[in-house]
Design a protein around this motif. Structure first.
Motif, short mmCIF file in Angstrom:
data_model
loop_
_atom_site.label_atom_id
_atom_site.label_comp_id
_atom_site.label_asym_id
_atom_site.label_seq_id
_atom_site.Cartn_x
_atom_site.Cartn_y
_atom_site.Cartn_z
N ARG A 228 15.33 -3.85 8.15
CA ARG A 228 15.62 -4.64 7.12
C ARG A 228 17.11 -5.23 7.63
O ARG A 228 17.99 -4.41 7.89
CB ARG A 228 15.86 -3.86 5.89
N TYR A 229 17.23 -6.48 7.46
CA TYR A 229 18.26 -7.18 7.94
C TYR A 229 18.82 -8.26 6.80
O TYR A 229 18.19 -9.08 6.44
CB TYR A 229 18.06 -7.69 9.19
N ARG A 230 20.30 -8.40 6.62
CA ARG A 230 20.56 -9.23 5.46
C ARG A 230 21.70 -9.82 6.50
O ARG A 230 22.95 -9.31 6.35
CB ARG A 230 21.07 -8.71 4.21
N PRO A 231 21.69 -10.96 7.10
CA PRO A 231 22.75 -11.48 7.88
C PRO A 231 23.95 -11.98 7.28
O PRO A 231 24.84 -11.64 7.93
CB PRO A 231 21.98 -12.82 8.45
N ARG A 232 23.82 -12.35 6.08
CA ARG A 232 25.22 -12.76 5.57
C ARG A 232 26.16 -11.70 5.27
O ARG A 232 27.48 -11.98 5.24
CB ARG A 232 24.85 -13.44 4.32
N ASP A 233 25.77 -10.63 5.21
CA ASP A 233 26.71 -9.40 5.08
C ASP A 233 26.58 -8.36 5.99
O ASP A 233 27.43 -7.43 6.14
CB ASP A 233 26.80 -8.89 3.69
N GLY A 234 25.76 -8.71 7.12
CA GLY A 234 25.70 -7.81 8.13
C GLY A 234 25.12 -6.31 7.93
O GLY A 234 25.19 -5.44 8.63
N LEU A 235 24.09 -6.10 6.80
CA LEU A 235 23.55 -5.06 6.55
C LEU A 235 22.20 -4.83 7.79
O LEU A 235 21.49 -5.78 7.49
CB LEU A 235 23.23 -4.99 5.06
N TYR A 236 22.15 -3.80 8.31
CA TYR A 236 20.85 -3.65 8.80
C TYR A 236 20.44 -2.28 8.98
O TYR A 236 21.24 -1.43 9.66
CB TYR A 236 21.34 -4.13 10.56
N SER A 237 19.32 -1.82 8.31
CA SER A 237 18.78 -0.62 8.42
C SER A 237 17.37 -0.54 9.03
O SER A 237 16.60 -1.37 8.86
CB SER A 237 18.70 -0.37 6.88
N VAL A 238 17.24 0.55 9.60
CA VAL A 238 15.93 0.68 10.34
C VAL A 238 15.20 1.94 10.12
O VAL A 238 16.06 3.21 10.01
CB VAL A 238 16.15 0.70 11.93
N HIS A 239 14.13 2.25 9.82
CA HIS A 239 13.51 3.62 9.62
C HIS A 239 12.27 3.76 10.55
O HIS A 239 11.42 2.72 11.07
CB HIS A 239 12.72 3.16 8.20
N HIS A 240 12.47 4.57 11.51
CA HIS A 240 11.88 4.96 12.75
C HIS A 240 10.83 6.06 12.34
O HIS A 240 11.17 6.81 11.48
CB HIS A 240 12.65 5.40 13.85
#
Length: 289
Positions: free
Chosen positions: A91-103
């Motif tokens: 899950r990525y929201r470019p405008r505020d640099g949030l990037y979360s990954v569920h492996h």
């Protein structure tokens, strides 16, 4: 018999070491007749990929699946983390640099939450405190932002670019740009990446990078080749990848592919910054057709 086994091992190791690609690449003093400098080549690449993702107001959601090769798991078990990193939901929201990954993998789940202020890592729902694991995760998480979201990563982090000698592979010409990335991947203050850019399409074909952000990978360099692309909304995103270690050994490391992509779910920061996805972030990315 034992002597033959030792000799076979030494020969195999010598084969792995032979032919390693150099880094930094040769050809840094090459001359070009096409009138294009590194900046012009890179901006054409940005345009071919749909522009700078950081200007996009919505969210981007990916599903991936992959395969780790056996030797890399033995050489770099903490970096590959193959017990947990097989499939992923990103899950990525470019405008505020949030990037979360569920492996997910055979040993369970790993959740990585990356914000401009830091990183949090959870294994099977429990927050990780081991600085070694966190350091390795920070490096790989940054690298995967680069792999999946392309030239925008360099637009944000490259502090210098220089053109180096072109390369030809399978009948195609690739213009190459050596980028200095500051900060580097994970806890590295600086890394270098060679961008291979298709001379005909301006698409990013390969990245060849140093890995200075983790103690056991310092001095190593790897490349990842983008084998297929898909248009998603206004952007061109890679969907099939092959990663190789190029030095000090020369081995295959990782194959993976994108299963699904969707845009603009409207999840909130709270939905992706805990030990598991919540709300609008939970559903798997929409399958590619």
């Amino acid at each position: 018999m034992m002597r033959q086994s030792v000799l076979a091992t030494l020969l195999a190791f010598a084969t792995l070491l032979s032919g390693c690609a150099s880094f930094p690449p040769t050809g840094t003093n090459a001359r070009f007749d096409d009138g294009l400098d590194a900046a012009a080549i890179f901006e054409a690449c940005m345009a071919a990929h749909g522009g700078d993702l950081r200007a996009y107001p919505g969210d981007i959601n990916l599903s991936t699946d992959g395969h780790w090769f056996g030797l890399i798991q033995k050489i770099q078990p903490i970096v590959s983390d193959a017990g947990f990193r097989v499939t992923s939901e990103e899950r990525y929201r470019p405008r505020d640099g949030l990037y979360s990954v569920h492996h997910e993998g055979p040993l369970g789940t790993k959740q990585v939450v990356r914000t401009p202020n830091g990183i949090a890592v959870y294994y099977n729902g429990k927050r990780e405190s081991d600085p070694v694991k966190i350091s390795a995760t920070a490096m790989t998480n940054d690298a995967f932002q680069m792999f999946h979201f392309g030239p925008s990563f360099f637009k944000a982090r490259a502090t210098a670019m220089a053109r180096v000698a072109d390369e030809n592979e399978n009948g195609r010409t690739y213009r190459r740009v050596l980028a200095t990335v500051t900060p580097g991947f994970g806890e590295s203050s600086q890394d270098q990446v060679v961008l291979w850019i298709d001379a005909q399409t301006s698409r990013l074909f390969r990245v060849h990078m140093t890995l200075n952000g983790f103690e056991s990978t310092q001095g190593a360099h790897v490349d990842t080749t983008f084998l297929d692309y898909r248009n998603v909304g206004p952007f061109l995103l890679p969907v099939r990848f092959h990663e190789r270690v190029r030095g000090p050994l020369r081995i295959d490391a990782h194959d993976w592919h994108t299963l699904g992509i969707d845009l603009d779910r409207g999840w909130t920061a709270a939905d992706i910054t805990g030990a598991a996805f919540e709300g609008a972030a939970t559903q798997a990315a929409e399958r590619l057709q």
